[in-house]
Every structure is written in C-alpha cells, then in structure tokens.
Write a protein that holds these residues in place. Structure first.
Motif, PDB file in Angstrom:
ATOM      1  N   ASN A   1       0.868  -1.170   0.000  1.00  0.00           N
ATOM      2  CA  ASN A   1       0.000   0.000   0.000  1.00  0.00           C
ATOM      3  C   ASN A   1       0.909   1.227   0.000  1.00  0.00           C
ATOM      4  O   ASN A   1       1.263   1.763   1.042  1.00  0.00           O
ATOM      5  CB  ASN A   1      -0.923  -0.010   1.221  1.00  0.00           C
ATOM      6  N   ASN A   2       1.268   1.645  -1.196  1.00  0.00           N
ATOM      7  CA  ASN A   2       2.284   2.681  -1.369  1.00  0.00           C
ATOM      8  C   ASN A   2       1.620   4.021  -1.657  1.00  0.00           C
ATOM      9  O   ASN A   2       0.906   4.177  -2.650  1.00  0.00           O
ATOM     10  CB  ASN A   2       3.210   2.284  -2.514  1.00  0.00           C
ATOM     11  N   ILE A   3       1.839   4.990  -0.806  1.00  0.00           N
ATOM     12  CA  ILE A   3       1.296   6.334  -1.008  1.00  0.00           C
ATOM     13  C   ILE A   3       2.439   7.362  -0.990  1.00  0.00           C
ATOM     14  O   ILE A   3       2.324   8.449  -0.434  1.00  0.00           O
ATOM     15  CB  ILE A   3       0.228   6.681   0.047  1.00  0.00           C
ATOM     16  N   SER A   4       3.554   6.991  -1.620  1.00  0.00           N
ATOM     17  CA  SER A   4       4.706   7.882  -1.702  1.00  0.00           C
ATOM     18  C   SER A   4       4.410   9.048  -2.638  1.00  0.00           C
ATOM     19  O   SER A   4       3.575   8.951  -3.546  1.00  0.00           O
ATOM     20  CB  SER A   4       5.929   7.114  -2.210  1.00  0.00           C
ATOM     21  N   ILE A   5       5.117  10.145  -2.429  1.00  0.00           N
ATOM     22  CA  ILE A   5       4.980  11.314  -3.292  1.00  0.00           C
ATOM     23  C   ILE A   5       6.360  11.733  -3.786  1.00  0.00           C
ATOM     24  O   ILE A   5       7.380  11.314  -3.238  1.00  0.00           O
ATOM     25  CB  ILE A   5       4.309  12.497  -2.561  1.00  0.00           C
ATOM     26  N   SER A   6       6.381  12.557  -4.819  1.00  0.00           N
ATOM     27  CA  SER A   6       7.626  13.151  -5.287  1.00  0.00           C
ATOM     28  C   SER A   6       7.387  14.637  -5.513  1.00  0.00           C
ATOM     29  O   SER A   6       6.252  15.071  -5.792  1.00  0.00           O
ATOM     30  CB  SER A   6       8.112  12.487  -6.572  1.00  0.00           C
ATOM     31  N   MET A   7       8.455  15.422  -5.404  1.00  0.00           N
ATOM     32  CA  MET A   7       8.336  16.860  -5.591  1.00  0.00           C
ATOM     33  C   MET A   7       9.706  17.458  -5.884  1.00  0.00           C
ATOM     34  O   MET A   7      10.731  16.904  -5.503  1.00  0.00           O
ATOM     35  CB  MET A   7       7.736  17.528  -4.351  1.00  0.00           C
ATOM     36  N   GLU A   8       9.706  18.561  -6.598  1.00  0.00           N
ATOM     37  CA  GLU A   8      10.950  19.280  -6.834  1.00  0.00           C
ATOM     38  C   GLU A   8      11.215  20.183  -5.645  1.00  0.00           C
ATOM     39  O   GLU A   8      10.319  20.907  -5.194  1.00  0.00           O
ATOM     40  CB  GLU A   8      10.860  20.103  -8.123  1.00  0.00           C
ATOM     41  N   VAL A   9      12.448  20.155  -5.149  1.00  0.00           N
ATOM     42  CA  VAL A   9      12.741  20.851  -3.899  1.00  0.00           C
ATOM     43  C   VAL A   9      13.852  21.878  -4.079  1.00  0.00           C
ATOM     44  O   VAL A   9      14.679  21.783  -4.987  1.00  0.00           O
ATOM     45  CB  VAL A   9      13.146  19.851  -2.796  1.00  0.00           C
ATOM     46  N   ASP A  10      13.842  22.855  -3.179  1.00  0.00           N
ATOM     47  CA  ASP A  10      14.955  23.789  -3.046  1.00  0.00           C
ATOM     48  C   ASP A  10      15.281  23.916  -1.570  1.00  0.00           C
ATOM     49  O   ASP A  10      14.701  23.214  -0.734  1.00  0.00           O
ATOM     50  CB  ASP A  10      14.640  25.139  -3.700  1.00  0.00           C
ATOM     51  N   PHE A  11      16.173  24.818  -1.230  1.00  0.00           N
ATOM     52  CA  PHE A  11      16.636  24.916   0.164  1.00  0.00           C
ATOM     53  C   PHE A  11      15.503  25.211   1.146  1.00  0.00           C
ATOM     54  O   PHE A  11      15.530  24.775   2.293  1.00  0.00           O
ATOM     55  CB  PHE A  11      17.718  25.994   0.278  1.00  0.00           C
ATOM     56  N   SER A  12      14.487  25.934   0.700  1.00  0.00           N
ATOM     57  CA  SER A  12      13.385  26.294   1.599  1.00  0.00           C
ATOM     58  C   SER A  12      12.490  25.110   1.946  1.00  0.00           C
ATOM     59  O   SER A  12      11.664  25.198   2.853  1.00  0.00           O
ATOM     60  CB  SER A  12      12.534  27.406   0.969  1.00  0.00           C
ATOM     61  N   ASP A  13      12.638  24.016   1.237  1.00  0.00           N
ATOM     62  CA  ASP A  13      11.797  22.838   1.490  1.00  0.00           C
ATOM     63  C   ASP A  13      12.379  21.903   2.546  1.00  0.00           C
ATOM     64  O   ASP A  13      11.750  20.895   2.883  1.00  0.00           O
ATOM     65  CB  ASP A  13      11.594  22.057   0.193  1.00  0.00           C
ATOM     66  N   ALA A  14      13.551  22.193   3.037  1.00  0.00           N
ATOM     67  CA  ALA A  14      14.134  21.346   4.078  1.00  0.00           C
ATOM     68  C   ALA A  14      13.246  21.365   5.318  1.00  0.00           C
ATOM     69  O   ALA A  14      12.682  22.396   5.681  1.00  0.00           O
ATOM     70  CB  ALA A  14      15.543  21.817   4.426  1.00  0.00           C
ATOM     71  N   GLY A  15      13.102  20.224   5.946  1.00  0.00           N
ATOM     72  CA  GLY A  15      12.264  20.139   7.151  1.00  0.00           C
ATOM     73  C   GLY A  15      11.669  18.762   7.321  1.00  0.00           C
ATOM     74  O   GLY A  15      12.150  17.782   6.753  1.00  0.00           O
ATOM     75  N   LYS A  16      10.583  18.686   8.089  1.00  0.00           N
ATOM     76  CA  LYS A  16       9.944  17.413   8.406  1.00  0.00           C
ATOM     77  C   LYS A  16       8.690  17.212   7.556  1.00  0.00           C
ATOM     78  O   LYS A  16       7.883  18.130   7.391  1.00  0.00           O
ATOM     79  CB  LYS A  16       9.595  17.347   9.895  1.00  0.00           C
ATOM     80  N   TYR A  17       8.529  15.978   7.061  1.00  0.00           N
ATOM     81  CA  TYR A  17       7.379  15.614   6.240  1.00  0.00           C
ATOM     82  C   TYR A  17       6.675  14.425   6.893  1.00  0.00           C
ATOM     83  O   TYR A  17       7.301  13.405   7.170  1.00  0.00           O
ATOM     84  CB  TYR A  17       7.823  15.270   4.820  1.00  0.00           C
ATOM     85  N   THR A  18       5.374  14.586   7.134  1.00  0.00           N
ATOM     86  CA  THR A  18       4.600  13.567   7.838  1.00  0.00           C
ATOM     87  C   THR A  18       3.566  12.941   6.920  1.00  0.00           C
ATOM     88  O   THR A  18       2.803  13.647   6.251  1.00  0.00           O
ATOM     89  CB  THR A  18       3.885  14.171   9.064  1.00  0.00           C
ATOM     90  N   CYS A  19       3.571  11.599   6.903  1.00  0.00           N
ATOM     91  CA  CYS A  19       2.582  10.826   6.149  1.00  0.00           C
ATOM     92  C   CYS A  19       1.514  10.353   7.135  1.00  0.00           C
ATOM     93  O   CYS A  19       1.816   9.664   8.110  1.00  0.00           O
ATOM     94  CB  CYS A  19       3.267   9.648   5.467  1.00  0.00           C
TER      95      CYS A  19
END
Length: 222
Positions: A108-126
């Motif tokens: 049951n895969n609900i992974s995502i992808s996104m283009e990132v830059d320095f401002s996107d650093a941080g914590k991501y919660t699923c």
C-alpha cells in the motif's frame, strides 16, 4: 451469599478476559505507517526527490484517507481510497507534488515526489486514517535535507572492517588446509612404514635368514 460472591468473581474474570482479548485484537489489527528504514532523505537543490510512505493493516481498509504534511501544519497532499481494488483519488495537492504510489499492488504505497529547493528542508509527515479499524489513525515522519553538493559517503571504516574479517577468515581456511595436508602426509607415512614392516617379515630369501629358501633341505632320495 457465597454463590453470589462466586458468580461475581466469575463475571469479573470473564470481563477481564474479554478486555484482554479486545486489547490483543486491537494490537493485532493495528494500522501501521512507515517511511522506510531511514528517516533522513538528502536531495540536491532544484531536483526532484521521492518521499516514501507505505501502510499496512491486517483486516484491509475501506474509505481510507491519507495526507502529507510539511512541518506538521502545511498540507501538501490529501487522497481517498475506496478499497484495495481502487486506485487513490486526489482530493487536494500542492502543484509541485505528485503521487507516485499505488495501493492495488503488493504494498500500500502512497509515496509522493516533488521538486525541492533549500526552503523545502524540514519534516514531512505521512498520515493515514482507516475507518474499517474503528477509525484508527497512524503517521510517520521523515526529515528532508537539501544540499548544494552531494558528499560521497566515506566507506573507509567499512572497507577496513571487511578486509580484517576477510583476512581472519582466509587465515583460518589456510590453517585448516595446512592441517589437512599434514594429516594426509602423516597417514601416508604411516602406511608406508606398515608396508615395509610387513614386507621384511615375509621376504627374506636374499639374506639367508630363518624362513628363507636357503635353509630348506632337499628331499631325500628314494
């Protein structure tokens, strides 16, 4: 009165057993969410990165909802899954985010992808919620680190450890081989000695020793 007391104790034990069974059942069917073996993802600035997430449940799911959050407050994606035979349906997403997982396969895969830059650093919660498990909820968090240059991993220590272990194993194998060769030589030498001893006790004809042909007398003439 004694009978009433016994009945009360039996009812109490039955209730305790029922509660214990309910607890064990809830543990057994507990919803679990995972973001992989490591909770740190490193990505290059201005590149697309995958943020992994899978969920498991022992009794299946119906009308399941899931979402991704940035730093626990900013919603990046929200989806809905009717059942195991259905693909996730998008309800909301950040324009940069793309769902790359599927729930109709083995995982049951609900992974995502996104283009990132320095401002996107941080914590991501699923986050996942399954109404079939009495509206059970679960989540998992990973940390995204955005860098300008990917630093190669220093495997020197690992290589040293592997070399030492390999050397020890090779040395032990060498000792075993030497031991086998020595035992084989000793066995061959012992067999040769036994052969020489056996031969010296039977064939003494050339030396005129007891038991040789030289000592045999000619039969008397008639």
């Amino acid at each position: 009165m004694a009978a009433d007391g016994s009945s009360a104790r039996l009812r109490g034990r039955g209730l305790a057993a029922a509660l214990l069974g309910l607890h064990l059942f809830s543990v057994l069917v507990a919803l679990e969410v995972s973001v992989g073996k490591t909770t740190l993802v490193t990505a290059l600035n201005r590149t697309r990165v995958q943020l992994p997430c899978t969920f498991t449940t022992c009794i299946g799911f119906e009308k399941l909802t899931f979402a991704w959050y940035y730093n626990t407050t900013e919603k990046l994606y929200q989806g809905f899954i009717k059942n195991k035979a259905s693909q996730p349906k998008e309800e909301f997403r950040d324009p940069r985010v793309e769902l790359i997982g599927t729930t109709t396969g083995k995982e049951n895969n609900i992974s995502i992808s996104m283009e990132v830059d320095f401002s996107d650093a941080g914590k991501y919660t699923c986050f996942v919620k399954n109404p079939r498990e009495n509206k059970a909820e679960a989540n998992a968090t990973l940390t995204l680190k955005v860098v300008s240059v990917m630093v190669p991993v220093d495997n020197t220590l690992t290589l040293i450890i592997l070399a030492v272990v390999g050397g020890v194993v090779g040395f032990l194998i060498l000792i075993m081989l030497i031991k086998k060769i020595v035992l084989l030589i000793r066995r061959k030498s012992q067999e040769k000695k036994e052969c020489l001893v056996s031969s010296s006790g039977i064939d003494n004809t050339d030396n005129g020793l007891a038991g040789s042909k030289a000592e045999q007398k000619a039969p008397p003439k008639a």
